[in-house]
Design an enzyme around this catalytic site. Sequence first.
Site, PDB file in Angstrom:
ATOM      1  CG  MET A 106      93.777  65.428  58.092  1.00  0.00           C
ATOM      2  SD  MET A 106      93.422  63.645  57.959  1.00  0.00           S
ATOM      3  CE  MET A 106      95.048  63.003  57.619  1.00  0.00           C
ATOM      4  CB  SER A 107      88.641  67.236  61.279  1.00  0.00           C
ATOM      5  OG  SER A 107      88.622  65.869  61.653  1.00  0.00           O
ATOM      6  CB  ALA A 108      89.473  71.522  57.337  1.00  0.00           C
ATOM      7  CE  LYS A 110      84.678  65.755  62.383  1.00  0.00           C
ATOM      8  NZ  LYS A 110      85.953  65.173  61.910  1.00  0.00           N
TER       9      LYS A 110
END
Length: 385
Positions: A106-108, A110
């Site tokens: 997921m947003s890890a 980024k």
Amino acid sequence: MTTSTDQGANLSNWRTSPFNVWAFHHVREIVPVAEIAAGPGPARALPEALRSFDDFRVQGLGGQTFDWPGFLEATSTDAVVILLNGEIVSETYAHGNAARTPHILMSATKSVTGLICGVLADQGRIDLDAPVSALLPAAAASAWGDATLRQLLDMRTGVVMSPADLQAYADATQWDPVAADAPLTDLLQFFATTTTGFGPHGGPFSYVSANTDLLGLILARVTGQSFATVVETLLWRPMGAETDAQITVDRLGAARCTGGLCATARDLARLGQLVADGGVRDGRRVLPAAWLDDLWAGGDRQAWRDGQFAPAFPGREMSYRGGWYRIHGDPDFLFAMGIHGQNLFIDRTSGLVIAKLSSIGNPFDPRVVALIHRGADALRNYLVA
């Protein structure tokens, strides 16, 4: 198109409970992906120095005390690998995951995109102070056109997306079914045609996932390669990953750099160890030292205090820089975070790295997030103090 599986997970439900428990480690069977190859050289060794966690305890917000198995269960853990000075002190898998099972970050994701920006900036291939319009002219007329790459990285654009914008963005990503009468779209087209409202750039922390997908398009254009190839060449192989990773892509093959990376907990831990080691693996520099130092020291604490996430972390002095969160205090953690419980905690002082992948039903449950952070604090005290 909705892709069904024998587990009942499909494009319409794969991020909801209970389907996410299976889907988060079978993403490629639901969403199109691009491969990020490991090897061909040897993987970075992770020697074992297993520790007993029989006496580990952590207290939740409601006063309940959890032992180690209880903590893992309460935070819907799918995989966890804990390193201390580069050695595995604990490794656990559940819900069908295993040591070589890629799981969505997921947003890890980024945080990985941020590291790639750091490498390319160090090589002189991108200018973080340049506006989006100079590097991706197709997006010049959008709300992002005069934002700098640094503002995208630090979540300090003034972009405010309307419900219609958010739907158009979702349609472009391939993460959800698209209405039968909706036009074909993709990420580049979304940024080229969306003129959503915005305020001044450079203000408080404001979390807009589209910022990082835009960064990914810019990096692909600057390098002339797919984002998957750039990650493979600049990070995945040099750091000594053991297992191929994947990243979800839109219909034209553009990567979902904001949340689509899928990797094993072991390789996520290797990434954390690389950061903890100052970007060096076996004497070879992989990540720029100055970039990593800036992740620890360069974030704007006032921008965080005034931003939208500060209330979710009460009592924490924090900042956000280059796709990474920093806790200023004791313990002094740098961490990557994604919804549904994806985390990578790094304490470079003690050499502690915690890679934890989960399938929490709620995308962001404040009580569970608080328990995860209390658990990270407790692990540091338990293993290091």
